[in-house]
Enzyme design. Structure first.
Site, mmCIF file in Angstrom:
data_model
loop_
_atom_site.group_PDB
_atom_site.id
_atom_site.type_symbol
_atom_site.label_atom_id
_atom_site.label_comp_id
_atom_site.label_asym_id
_atom_site.label_seq_id
_atom_site.Cartn_x
_atom_site.Cartn_y
_atom_site.Cartn_z
ATOM 1 N N CYS A 34 40.536 42.441 38.707
ATOM 2 C CA CYS A 34 39.345 42.247 39.548
ATOM 3 C C CYS A 34 38.063 42.195 38.727
ATOM 4 C CB CYS A 34 39.218 43.391 40.557
ATOM 5 S SG CYS A 34 40.664 43.710 41.569
ATOM 6 N N ASP A 35 37.940 43.095 37.747
ATOM 7 C CA ASP A 35 36.627 43.370 37.167
ATOM 8 C C ASP A 35 36.474 43.129 35.671
ATOM 9 O OD1 ASP A 35 35.755 44.160 39.679
ATOM 10 O OD2 ASP A 35 36.341 46.246 39.363
ATOM 11 N N CYS B 107 40.784 48.314 38.634
ATOM 12 C CA CYS B 107 41.470 47.019 38.665
ATOM 13 C C CYS B 107 40.920 46.090 37.592
ATOM 14 C CB CYS B 107 41.316 46.389 40.047
ATOM 15 S SG CYS B 107 42.089 44.765 40.195
#
Length: 309
Positions: A136-137, A133
């Site tokens: 997300c990261d 993701c």
């Protein structure tokens, strides 16, 4: 004896816990079921920096906060791997590998899982350089050289996102051309930060004792093994909905995702679905929580209508 509830929520990730909060807050008897710890994929996330209210928080810590908020209204939580859901009039029976439960309303919050490459190092370095993701990261890889494995729309879209922060993004693809739509391909080839390795079969994700240092792949044309040095690997080879127990209900599309309307209602009255188990573009904690509030309130309204009848 089968245990009876007003609402059974299958899955205790952020969406499921939010649905439990809203349903239990409406004075319903609620059960959350999960085959693992509450929190879902948050438990595998080291740091979350895109959930409103927290500049950064550990995934397990956010899971605990959500659970404690829901528990204030006293829903039950049980472990169990759901095997089937059957419908008899207005009553639904949820059968796990341990127990059976009944309720007029069921909320499916089982989510989806990223397809894995199944190569050495993938599991070992998950959360230490391997991610599925970018939204997300990506912030944790600012200034790094990054590999994106895959060649479809998701791989290229996430590659664009990563390129905003990364030093470089190299798309490693097993074929000699991308599968992404032509518009995305044109944008990708025009991006100075994006590079491409073709006909590359990923064989291993390598690293040191702390984190990822590279991707080992085989050139399918020459048979030569090579290592691409990177600090992060983002894998986009598809996602799989966790919907096998619901296949017989007639609520899935051709790819196995649960079909709902905007009220999170399926085609079966009293069965709702939320979050990543639905076909959707963005899979994030924030929109799972939004879906959960709608589904929890929807279950309450459905039960009120039943009682009027």
């Amino acid at each position: 004896m089968t245990k009876e509830y007003d609402v059974i929520i299958i899955g205790a990730g952020p969406g499921g816990m939010t649905a439990a909060l809203y349903a239990a807050r409406a004075n319903l008897k609620v059960l959350m079921l999960d085959r693992g710890p509450y929190g879902g994929q948050m438990n595998n996330t080291d740091a979350i920096d895109n959930y409103p209210g927290f500049s950064e928080i550990k995934g397990p810590e956010l899971a605990e906060k959500m659970y404690q908020t829901a528990k204030k209204f006293e829903p039950d939580f049980e472990y169990g791997d759901v095997q089937s859901v059957t419908v008899d009039g207005n009553l639904k029976t949820v059968t796990t590998d341990i127990e059976s439960y009944t309720a007029p309303a069921v909320i499916i919050a089982t989510g989806s899982d990223h397809k894995k490459l199944g190569v050495p190092g993938e599991e070992e370095y998950s959360g230490r350089g391997v991610s599925y993701c970018a939204v997300c990261d990506a912030a944790f890889f600012k200034g790094d050289d990054i590999a994106v494995i895959g060649g479809g729309d998701s791989a290229i879209e996430e590659g664009f996102y990563l390129a905003q922060l990364a030093k470089s993004v190299t798309v490693v693809h097993r074929r000699d051309q991308l599968r992404a739509q032509p518009t995305l391909q044109k944008m990708a080839f025009a991006n100075d930060k994006m590079n491409f390795v073709w006909n590359a079969q990923t064989e291993e994700i390598v690293g040191d004792e702390n984190r990822v240092t590279g991707v080992k792949y085989k050139d399918k044309e020459t048979g030569e093994e090579k290592i691409l040095k990177v600090g992060g690997v983002f894998i986009y080879v598809g996602t799989v909905p966790q919907t096998k127990p619901f296949e017989h209900l007639g609520i899935l599309d051709d790819h196995g995702w649960v079909k709902t309307n905007e009220a999170m209602e399926t085609s079966v009255p009293g069965i709702f679905a939320l979050g990543d188990v639905r076909a959707k573009e963005l899979r994030q904690i924030s929109n799972a929580v939004g879906d959960g509030s709608i589904a929890g309130q929807g279950a309450y309204k459905y039960l009120q209508e039943l009682r009027v009848k």
